[in-house]
Motif scaffolding. Structure first.
Motif, short mmCIF file in Angstrom:
data_model
loop_
_atom_site.label_atom_id
_atom_site.label_comp_id
_atom_site.label_asym_id
_atom_site.label_seq_id
_atom_site.Cartn_x
_atom_site.Cartn_y
_atom_site.Cartn_z
N GLY A 24 86.72 113.91 -50.25
CA GLY A 24 86.47 113.82 -48.81
C GLY A 24 87.35 112.74 -48.20
N ASP A 25 86.72 111.78 -47.52
CA ASP A 25 87.47 110.70 -46.87
C ASP A 25 87.45 109.41 -47.69
N THR A 26 87.19 109.54 -48.98
CA THR A 26 87.20 108.39 -49.88
C THR A 26 88.14 108.68 -51.03
N VAL A 27 88.92 107.69 -51.40
CA VAL A 27 89.80 107.84 -52.55
C VAL A 27 89.42 106.77 -53.58
N GLU A 28 89.26 107.21 -54.82
CA GLU A 28 89.03 106.28 -55.92
C GLU A 28 90.38 105.97 -56.55
N VAL A 29 90.62 104.67 -56.77
CA VAL A 29 91.87 104.25 -57.39
C VAL A 29 91.55 103.50 -58.68
N LYS A 30 92.41 103.71 -59.69
CA LYS A 30 92.21 103.06 -60.98
C LYS A 30 93.56 102.76 -61.61
N ARG A 31 93.56 101.70 -62.36
CA ARG A 31 94.66 101.38 -63.25
C ARG A 31 94.12 100.38 -64.25
N SER A 32 94.86 100.08 -65.24
CA SER A 32 94.40 99.13 -66.23
C SER A 32 94.10 97.79 -65.54
N GLY A 33 92.86 97.34 -65.65
CA GLY A 33 92.49 96.05 -65.07
C GLY A 33 92.03 96.08 -63.63
N ALA A 34 91.95 97.26 -63.02
CA ALA A 34 91.52 97.33 -61.62
C ALA A 34 90.96 98.71 -61.30
N SER A 35 89.95 98.73 -60.44
CA SER A 35 89.41 99.99 -59.95
C SER A 35 88.75 99.74 -58.60
N GLY A 36 88.66 100.79 -57.79
CA GLY A 36 88.03 100.61 -56.49
C GLY A 36 88.08 101.86 -55.65
N THR A 37 87.74 101.68 -54.37
CA THR A 37 87.72 102.79 -53.43
C THR A 37 88.36 102.37 -52.11
N ILE A 38 88.87 103.37 -51.42
CA ILE A 38 89.34 103.22 -50.05
C ILE A 38 88.58 104.27 -49.25
N ARG A 39 87.85 103.83 -48.23
CA ARG A 39 87.02 104.74 -47.43
C ARG A 39 87.53 104.76 -45.99
N ILE A 40 87.75 105.96 -45.48
CA ILE A 40 88.23 106.14 -44.11
C ILE A 40 87.06 106.61 -43.25
N ASP A 41 86.78 105.89 -42.18
CA ASP A 41 85.75 106.26 -41.22
C ASP A 41 86.41 106.47 -39.86
N ASP A 42 85.61 106.86 -38.88
CA ASP A 42 86.15 107.15 -37.55
C ASP A 42 86.94 105.99 -36.95
N ASP A 43 86.49 104.75 -37.19
CA ASP A 43 87.16 103.60 -36.58
C ASP A 43 87.44 102.45 -37.54
N THR A 44 87.26 102.68 -38.85
CA THR A 44 87.56 101.64 -39.85
C THR A 44 88.14 102.24 -41.11
N ILE A 45 88.85 101.41 -41.83
CA ILE A 45 89.26 101.70 -43.21
C ILE A 45 88.79 100.51 -44.03
N ARG A 46 88.12 100.81 -45.14
CA ARG A 46 87.59 99.75 -46.00
C ARG A 46 88.12 99.94 -47.41
N VAL A 47 88.63 98.84 -47.97
CA VAL A 47 89.11 98.81 -49.35
C VAL A 47 88.19 97.89 -50.14
N ASP A 48 87.64 98.41 -51.23
CA ASP A 48 86.84 97.63 -52.17
C ASP A 48 87.50 97.76 -53.52
N LEU A 49 87.83 96.63 -54.13
CA LEU A 49 88.57 96.63 -55.37
C LEU A 49 87.97 95.63 -56.33
N LYS A 50 87.81 96.02 -57.58
CA LYS A 50 87.36 95.12 -58.64
C LYS A 50 88.53 94.86 -59.56
N LEU A 51 88.78 93.59 -59.80
CA LEU A 51 89.87 93.20 -60.67
C LEU A 51 89.31 92.67 -61.98
N GLY A 52 89.89 93.10 -63.09
CA GLY A 52 89.52 92.57 -64.39
C GLY A 52 90.03 91.15 -64.56
#
Length: 92
Positions: free
Chosen positions: A40-68
């Protein structure tokens, strides 16, 4: 583990913001060897040592990322790069 959260307001509308986010995610995937999976309007991103999401809303974009542990020491510079990339990508 370090948690990074960045949110930016935009006035592009959801569809235009998603199009810009798709371009940004593609660039980041190539540059940082990320795996990206859209749901949908969310993308999950991953790589060695990091994972998170980017969420697109009507008036915001939010990035949440966890770093190892290994990437945690670069947390502030990674957050700064995310902020810069979002600010550049969200220019109308």
């Amino acid at each position: 583990m370090t948690q990074i959260s960045v949110e930016r307001k935009h006035s592009l509308g959801r569809e235009a913001a998603r199009q810009k986010a798709e371009v940004l995610v593609d660039e980041l995937a190539r540059e940082y060897d990320l795996q990206a999976r859209w749901d949908g309007d969310t993308v999950e991103v991953k790589r060695s040592g990091a994972s998170g999401t980017i969420r697109i809303d009507d008036d915001t974009i939010r990035v949440d990322l966890k770093l190892g542990m290994m990437l945690s020491i670069m947390g502030s510079s990674i957050k700064g790069e995310i902020e810069k990339a979002l600010d550049k990508a969200l220019v109308a």
